[in-house]
Motif scaffolding. Structure first.
Motif, PDB file in Angstrom:
ATOM      1  N   LEU A 249     -19.582 -20.013  -8.820  1.00  0.00           N
ATOM      2  CA  LEU A 249     -19.209 -19.451 -10.114  1.00  0.00           C
ATOM      3  C   LEU A 249     -20.202 -18.346 -10.430  1.00  0.00           C
ATOM      4  O   LEU A 249     -21.384 -18.601 -10.623  1.00  0.00           O
ATOM      5  N   THR A 250     -19.742 -17.110 -10.462  1.00  0.00           N
ATOM      6  CA  THR A 250     -20.670 -15.987 -10.580  1.00  0.00           C
ATOM      7  C   THR A 250     -20.137 -14.899 -11.497  1.00  0.00           C
ATOM      8  O   THR A 250     -18.925 -14.678 -11.587  1.00  0.00           O
ATOM      9  N   ASP A 251     -21.043 -14.228 -12.169  1.00  0.00           N
ATOM     10  CA  ASP A 251     -20.686 -13.035 -12.920  1.00  0.00           C
ATOM     11  C   ASP A 251     -20.252 -11.930 -11.959  1.00  0.00           C
ATOM     12  O   ASP A 251     -20.726 -11.859 -10.821  1.00  0.00           O
ATOM     13  N   ILE A 252     -19.384 -11.057 -12.427  1.00  0.00           N
ATOM     14  CA  ILE A 252     -19.037  -9.872 -11.652  1.00  0.00           C
ATOM     15  C   ILE A 252     -20.216  -8.904 -11.651  1.00  0.00           C
ATOM     16  O   ILE A 252     -20.573  -8.329 -10.629  1.00  0.00           O
ATOM     17  N   LEU A 277     -15.067 -18.439  -8.261  1.00  0.00           N
ATOM     18  CA  LEU A 277     -14.567 -18.144  -9.602  1.00  0.00           C
ATOM     19  C   LEU A 277     -15.495 -17.113 -10.225  1.00  0.00           C
ATOM     20  O   LEU A 277     -16.693 -17.341 -10.375  1.00  0.00           O
ATOM     21  N   PHE A 278     -14.939 -15.945 -10.562  1.00  0.00           N
ATOM     22  CA  PHE A 278     -15.719 -14.892 -11.206  1.00  0.00           C
ATOM     23  C   PHE A 278     -15.665 -15.071 -12.716  1.00  0.00           C
ATOM     24  O   PHE A 278     -14.629 -15.426 -13.274  1.00  0.00           O
ATOM     25  N   THR A 279     -16.779 -14.800 -13.392  1.00  0.00           N
ATOM     26  CA  THR A 279     -16.791 -14.794 -14.851  1.00  0.00           C
ATOM     27  C   THR A 279     -17.143 -13.397 -15.335  1.00  0.00           C
ATOM     28  O   THR A 279     -17.740 -12.599 -14.607  1.00  0.00           O
ATOM     29  N   SER A 280     -16.771 -13.133 -16.572  1.00  0.00           N
ATOM     30  CA  SER A 280     -17.065 -11.837 -17.164  1.00  0.00           C
ATOM     31  C   SER A 280     -17.329 -12.012 -18.647  1.00  0.00           C
ATOM     32  O   SER A 280     -16.633 -12.765 -19.322  1.00  0.00           O
ATOM     33  N   GLY A 281     -18.345 -11.325 -19.132  1.00  0.00           N
ATOM     34  CA  GLY A 281     -18.613 -11.335 -20.560  1.00  0.00           C
ATOM     35  C   GLY A 281     -17.670 -10.446 -21.338  1.00  0.00           C
ATOM     36  O   GLY A 281     -17.668 -10.463 -22.565  1.00  0.00           O
ATOM     37  N   ARG A 295      -9.873 -13.879  -2.724  1.00  0.00           N
ATOM     38  CA  ARG A 295      -9.121 -15.053  -3.188  1.00  0.00           C
ATOM     39  C   ARG A 295      -9.867 -15.715  -4.347  1.00  0.00           C
ATOM     40  O   ARG A 295      -9.932 -16.931  -4.469  1.00  0.00           O
ATOM     41  N   GLY A 296     -10.457 -14.898  -5.191  1.00  0.00           N
ATOM     42  CA  GLY A 296     -11.201 -15.415  -6.329  1.00  0.00           C
ATOM     43  C   GLY A 296     -10.454 -15.166  -7.625  1.00  0.00           C
ATOM     44  O   GLY A 296      -9.718 -14.197  -7.760  1.00  0.00           O
ATOM     45  N   GLN A 297     -10.636 -16.033  -8.604  1.00  0.00           N
ATOM     46  CA  GLN A 297     -10.000 -15.874  -9.899  1.00  0.00           C
ATOM     47  C   GLN A 297     -11.005 -15.375 -10.921  1.00  0.00           C
ATOM     48  O   GLN A 297     -12.205 -15.605 -10.799  1.00  0.00           O
ATOM     49  N   ILE A 298     -10.487 -14.668 -11.931  1.00  0.00           N
ATOM     50  CA  ILE A 298     -11.325 -14.133 -12.995  1.00  0.00           C
ATOM     51  C   ILE A 298     -11.223 -15.034 -14.214  1.00  0.00           C
ATOM     52  O   ILE A 298     -10.131 -15.368 -14.671  1.00  0.00           O
ATOM     53  N   LEU A 299     -12.373 -15.456 -14.740  1.00  0.00           N
ATOM     54  CA  LEU A 299     -12.424 -16.267 -15.948  1.00  0.00           C
ATOM     55  C   LEU A 299     -13.268 -15.521 -16.969  1.00  0.00           C
ATOM     56  O   LEU A 299     -14.481 -15.432 -16.839  1.00  0.00           O
TER      57      LEU A 299
END
Length: 320
Positions: A249-252, A277-281, A295-299
């Motif tokens: 689980l990582t920030d872009i 799983l990508f996260t974004s502020g 094959r990653g999703q953006i959360l």
């Protein structure tokens, strides 16, 4: 005008609250901004049709949105995209414990994002202070303080997320019409008491300390063993070890030499079947689309989710 802005920051501005349809008001605001911002700025508008009504002072709400839009325009001197989004959100105990004077509960979120120059952390820390400005003689330093005061006086909250060279998102949270306010301050959650026995490991890499702590707490309560790393290079060290890792689980956007995408690529070289799983502020509309290559999703905004909602979002990743 100066007196009104100071009163707004001090939360002493006389308000005339009324029931407002956020969807209708935001559409009218977009029409107004098209004439104010000029042809270099493209305006995007995204409103969830389920967005609830709010009770607020109409003129102060319009002034707050105008101030946010003008601030965004100034951050994009060569042009860019301004995005206005409206939706219902839940700020839970985990989020509230990382913020001063924020109560958990249901809110209507109005987000204003730009693709401008962004702000370093030291500027973000002062951006709502009266008379603080980075515009020199061209700025009064009272526009964002008005937004802050209006939000607080209306029983809400305002936050800022920014990345230098990428852009900025301001989020205005206002209580929905008819919502009851919590009578007690947010309490810290007992991590050990809520820890589940479910197996699972997560290598968590995020550069904002407060947000990283909230996300880690949420994952702990879902039963994950969380290994937190501030830099991408440190996460790769974990992935090179024999330790079992089920999810990255990582920030872009990341500090250091590797960003989130590059981290995911290298992680997949080490562990081809690793879930990412990508996260974004930034907000949903402002975040990049799903990456087929990885094959990653953006959360977007994981810390604004309840643990139940976060669990639902993680399930498809776990089943990959």
């Amino acid at each position: 005008m100066l007196v009104k802005q100071l009163l707004a920051f001090a939360r002493k501005q006389p308000l005339q609250p009324e029931r407002i349809s956020v969807q209708e008001r935001s559409l009218k605001t977009v029409s107004l901004l098209e004439s104010v911002l000029g042809g270099k700025i493209k305006i995007q508008h995204s409103v969830d049709t389920e967005t609830k009504e709010i009770v607020a002072d109409r003129s102060q709400l319009e002034a707050a949105l105008l101030n946010l839009a003008v601030n965004a325009r100034d951050a994009m001197p060569g042009g860019g995209t301004l995005t206005i989004e409206c939706t219902n959100v839940t700020l839970d105990d985990d989020y509230a414990t990382t913020r001063v004077d924020v109560l958990p509960g249901e809110y209507v979120m109005i987000a204003v994002s730009d693709t401008g120059i962004g702000m370093p952390a030291e500027t973000q820390a002062k951006v709502f202070e009266p008379f603080f400005t980075t515009k020199g003689a061209n700025g009064t330093g009272l526009g964002l303080s008005q937004v802050f005061g209006f939000a607080k006086q209306s029983g809400g909250h305002v936050s800022v997320y920014s990345e230098v060279g990428i852009g900025t998102t301001f989020r205005l949270y206002l209580p929905p019409a008819g919502a009851g306010r919590p009578s007690s301050p947010p309490r810290r959650v007992n991590r050990a008491a809520q820890r589940r026995s479910r197996q699972g490991n997560d290598s968590r890499c995020r550069h904002n300390d407060a947000m990283r702590e909230v996300a880690a707490l949420q994952l702990h309560t879902l039963g994950y063993d969380v290994n937190r790393r501030r830099l991408a290079e440190r996460s790769l060290e974990v992935l090179r070890s024999p330790r079992n890792v089920d999810l990255l689980l990582t920030d872009i956007v990341m500090p250091g030499q590797l960003d989130g995408r590059e981290l995911a690529l290298r992680a997949r070289e080490l562990r081809p079947e690793l879930n990412v799983l990508f996260t974004s502020g930034f907000t949903e509309a402002r975040s990049p689309r799903r990456s087929r290559r990885l094959r990653g999703q953006i959360l977007a905004n994981p810390t604004h989710r309840s643990r139940e909602r976060l669990r639902d979002l993680l399930n498809p990743v776990e089943q990959h």
